[in-house]
Write a protein that holds these residues in place. Sequence first.
Motif, PDB file in Angstrom:
ATOM      1  N   SER A  20       6.804   0.134  -2.450  1.00 34.45           N
ATOM      2  CA  SER A  20       5.676  -0.710  -2.890  1.00 34.45           C
ATOM      3  C   SER A  20       6.190  -2.037  -3.451  1.00 34.45           C
TER       4      SER A  20
ATOM      5  N   ARG B 256       8.275   4.619   3.885  1.00 36.66           N
ATOM      6  CA  ARG B 256       7.037   5.210   3.342  1.00 36.66           C
ATOM      7  C   ARG B 256       6.834   6.597   3.957  1.00 36.66           C
TER       8      ARG B 256
ATOM      9  N   GLU C 108       7.157  -4.215  -0.585  1.00 40.18           N
ATOM     10  CA  GLU C 108       5.960  -4.734   0.096  1.00 40.18           C
ATOM     11  C   GLU C 108       5.350  -5.904  -0.682  1.00 40.18           C
TER      12      GLU C 108
ATOM     13  N   CYS D 194       9.542  -0.750   5.675  1.00 42.04           N
ATOM     14  CA  CYS D 194       8.622  -0.142   4.705  1.00 42.04           C
ATOM     15  C   CYS D 194       7.847   1.012   5.350  1.00 42.04           C
TER      16      CYS D 194
ATOM     17  N   THR E   6      10.771  -6.209   7.664  1.00 40.51           N
ATOM     18  CA  THR E   6      10.311  -5.645   6.393  1.00 40.51           C
ATOM     19  C   THR E   6       9.167  -4.661   6.625  1.00 40.51           C
ATOM     20  N   ALA E   7       8.259  -5.028   7.528  1.00 39.74           N
ATOM     21  CA  ALA E   7       7.130  -4.129   7.815  1.00 39.74           C
ATOM     22  C   ALA E   7       7.639  -2.812   8.399  1.00 39.74           C
TER      23      ALA E   7
ATOM     24  N   GLY F 209      10.800 -10.313   1.477  1.00 45.40           N
ATOM     25  CA  GLY F 209      10.264  -9.884   2.766  1.00 45.40           C
ATOM     26  C   GLY F 209      10.401 -10.964   3.826  1.00 45.40           C
TER      27      GLY F 209
END
Length: 455
Positions: free
Chosen positions: A408, A433, A411, A429, A425-426, A417
């Motif tokens: 988190s 996650r 993000e 994560c 980064t997306a 990021g």
Amino acid sequence: MTMANGAELNSVEMLKARLREAGVRYVFAQFTDIQGVAKGKTIPLAHLEDVFLPGAGFSGPSIWGTGLPRHGLRSEYYGRGDITTAQVLPWLPGHARIVCDGYVGGEPFDLCPRQILRRQVERLAARGWTLNAGLEPEFFLLQRNADGSVRPADAHDHLEKPSYDYKSLTRQQAFLGALTDALQACGLDVFQIDHEDASGQYELNYHYSDALTAADRFMLFKMAAHSIAESLGMVFSMMPKPFANMPGSGLHFHLSIADEAGGAVFTDRSDAQGLGLSRTGYHFLAGLLHHAPALAALCAPTVNSYKRLVVGESLSGTTWAPAHIGYGDNNRTMLVRVAHSRLEWRLPDASANPYLALAAVIAAGLDGVARALEPGAPFGDDAYELPLSVLRERGLGQLPGNLGDAVSALEADTVLGEALGSAFTAEFCRFKRMEWIEYSRAVHSWETERYADRF
Ligand code: GLU
Ligand code: MG
């Protein structure tokens, strides 16, 4: 034989001849996945040129963390060899390694960890700077039990405070000596080996280098250590916290920056605070502290990492792991220990991908420099002795307590990021996650032991 530099080596034919002379028959075209694990394929020496163009080919979606599709041009991931990294592997007769950079659709792949680090290194180079990094691997030598659990390989190694123990260290000389010999033959200057603070735990240090080389070398270290331990019937483990009652394993980064003339950018002997740090050094350090929660996702990227990053008692008295976001003069209870005008960044563990962790550290530090961030006053006390309320009053923040919170934080950190690339980064994560959710859904023996018949 080290194949570094040297214009005469910049020819694949010449490299092939040199490798043949050295008895090499196979080249392992190696890259590192998002989890920091060595991957690649073995190419017979006769086909060496393929490693450079088009590169060793892989199915992209079969590699963790690429986010590549299952069909079409972008489903192919190519690892193109970096010729300066060609290296005979002493522990694997007839083999050499070449480190590869990721390419997709003929372009540098923006989710390849080595390309991500290259981009951050270029940002430093634009200022005439080189980040030097000494990565300090701590690890366990384990044995697997019949039920799949693990125990320290050396049954005699059970002192409550085992740091620096002569007998426990030398009992593992077969492994430690073979590893040292192999690394030295690869050009790594090993300068010390010790027994750490847990049973079956050791540390081996070799000389620092520029960030890209440091990451390449750390992967080589792991490859050598895994193979040699396996050949001796042991499990080489860099799991951050294999045993709840003992200290875990860190991978501290010793950081400094050299300018074009070789001058130490972080050093200023007239520093009024007495730490020998320059203004740039303080700004870089402040960037690390400012971005620490998000950096945790990249430097301590597993569920298990957060079991290391707790303050508390262990058999040996302490964990030596950082949990408080602060810095101090030779203070090992802080996230950053300043020593000899260098920053010891104590957050990372070896479940980190070294390319990504170093890239993130550079991006955070450069943000500190660009915004002239200040880190506040150094912390001069033993933070392990003080209650949380006092630490808060004195301005120390806390690291995320688990992988979910660290993701988190990443993000939410748009500076980091964007520096690492929004697509990367997306994907990172999303991947992490998933790991956190999977763990959170599992029911652990800790829970059944407490709750099964309680209510
Ligand atoms: N094992 C500790 C850690 O997890 C570090 C011990 C040391 O300072 O060498 O960070
Ligand atoms: Mg250590």
